[in-house]
Motif scaffolding. Sequence first.
Motif, PDB file in Angstrom:
ATOM      1  N   LEU A 149       0.827  -1.211   0.000  1.00  0.00           N
ATOM      2  CA  LEU A 149       0.000   0.000   0.000  1.00  0.00           C
ATOM      3  C   LEU A 149       0.861   1.260   0.000  1.00  0.00           C
ATOM      4  O   LEU A 149       0.612   2.201  -0.767  1.00  0.00           O
ATOM      5  CB  LEU A 149      -0.932  -0.004   1.218  1.00  0.00           C
ATOM      6  N   THR A 150       1.874   1.288   0.858  1.00  0.00           N
ATOM      7  CA  THR A 150       2.742   2.466   0.952  1.00  0.00           C
ATOM      8  C   THR A 150       3.478   2.727  -0.356  1.00  0.00           C
ATOM      9  O   THR A 150       3.604   3.877  -0.797  1.00  0.00           O
ATOM     10  CB  THR A 150       3.767   2.283   2.090  1.00  0.00           C
ATOM     11  N   GLU A 151       3.950   1.668  -0.985  1.00  0.00           N
ATOM     12  CA  GLU A 151       4.673   1.810  -2.257  1.00  0.00           C
ATOM     13  C   GLU A 151       3.766   2.373  -3.344  1.00  0.00           C
ATOM     14  O   GLU A 151       4.170   3.242  -4.124  1.00  0.00           O
ATOM     15  CB  GLU A 151       5.235   0.453  -2.696  1.00  0.00           C
ATOM     16  N   ILE A 152       2.531   1.881  -3.399  1.00  0.00           N
ATOM     17  CA  ILE A 152       1.582   2.359  -4.414  1.00  0.00           C
ATOM     18  C   ILE A 152       1.228   3.819  -4.156  1.00  0.00           C
ATOM     19  O   ILE A 152       1.167   4.629  -5.094  1.00  0.00           O
ATOM     20  CB  ILE A 152       0.317   1.485  -4.417  1.00  0.00           C
ATOM     21  N   ALA A 153       1.013   4.155  -2.893  1.00  0.00           N
ATOM     22  CA  ALA A 153       0.681   5.537  -2.545  1.00  0.00           C
ATOM     23  C   ALA A 153       1.815   6.481  -2.938  1.00  0.00           C
ATOM     24  O   ALA A 153       1.583   7.579  -3.443  1.00  0.00           O
ATOM     25  CB  ALA A 153       0.399   5.638  -1.052  1.00  0.00           C
ATOM     26  N   LYS A 154       3.053   6.027  -2.730  1.00  0.00           N
ATOM     27  CA  LYS A 154       4.213   6.858  -3.074  1.00  0.00           C
ATOM     28  C   LYS A 154       4.318   7.050  -4.581  1.00  0.00           C
ATOM     29  O   LYS A 154       4.571   8.155  -5.064  1.00  0.00           O
ATOM     30  CB  LYS A 154       5.486   6.211  -2.534  1.00  0.00           C
ATOM     31  N   GLN A 155       4.115   5.970  -5.333  1.00  0.00           N
ATOM     32  CA  GLN A 155       4.239   6.059  -6.787  1.00  0.00           C
ATOM     33  C   GLN A 155       3.136   6.901  -7.415  1.00  0.00           C
ATOM     34  O   GLN A 155       3.374   7.630  -8.382  1.00  0.00           O
ATOM     35  CB  GLN A 155       4.227   4.662  -7.409  1.00  0.00           C
TER      36      GLN A 155
END
Length: 247
Positions: free
Chosen positions: A29-35
């Motif tokens: 989730l965090t990676e997707i939010a960052k991207q």
Amino acid sequence: MSEEKKTVRAAERALDILLCFVSQPHLGLTEIAKQTQLNKSTVFRLLATLESKGFIKRDPETDKYQLGFRIWELAANIDQSHDPAILFLPEMESLRDELEETVSLYIRDGNERIRVQAVESKQAIRRVAPIGARMPLAVGASSKVLMAYTDPKVLEQVIQDPMWPMGVNKEVYQAQLKQIREEGYAISVEEREAGTAAVAVPIFNRRKQLIAALAVSGPVSRMSVQQMMQFVPNLVKAAEQMSKKIS
């Protein structure tokens, strides 16, 4: 904001989430939010919707997301009769077997090039070429082939892009494109990636319109300029055979 605009924006965000998986198969989730540059709560809601429709799957053990089977169902129905990535694969495999190096196919998308097909060398030390990778148009043999034969207005747009690398001289670049048009091929040595060299040629359709760039790449230890120039006739021949498959 109107309800219609909100709906369109939600669709754009959902598609942005799906596009995150172009470069990585599993994301948190965090990676997707960052991207996507969205807050986690928005991403979580969109992921839940995509998961309910089968476009996304979540691994409960790792809490990572991946593409769902519905994506593959859609892909299975793509009309492949005019898809260069499918049509050109036999010639690419033959070229790989002839030259014993990695063969790639690139197209231009906006101000980037995309590797839409690749056949990797069978040698132990080889050029790894992930399909779907996006690269800049300022450097690399394939980039220059794609730009050498593009519309002058498109070329001007690309070189005037604010993201154009400061280290790449625009006048020198355009002179290189002119030379490529005269010679019919491009060579690059460690321009984009250290330790790697490549040679590329254009693929045209029967109306002489540029379709893609065909490239052979490998480690500089095997891919000297002299060696790459010896590869050119093989690439040109393969490109001509590919051209016959495209109307």
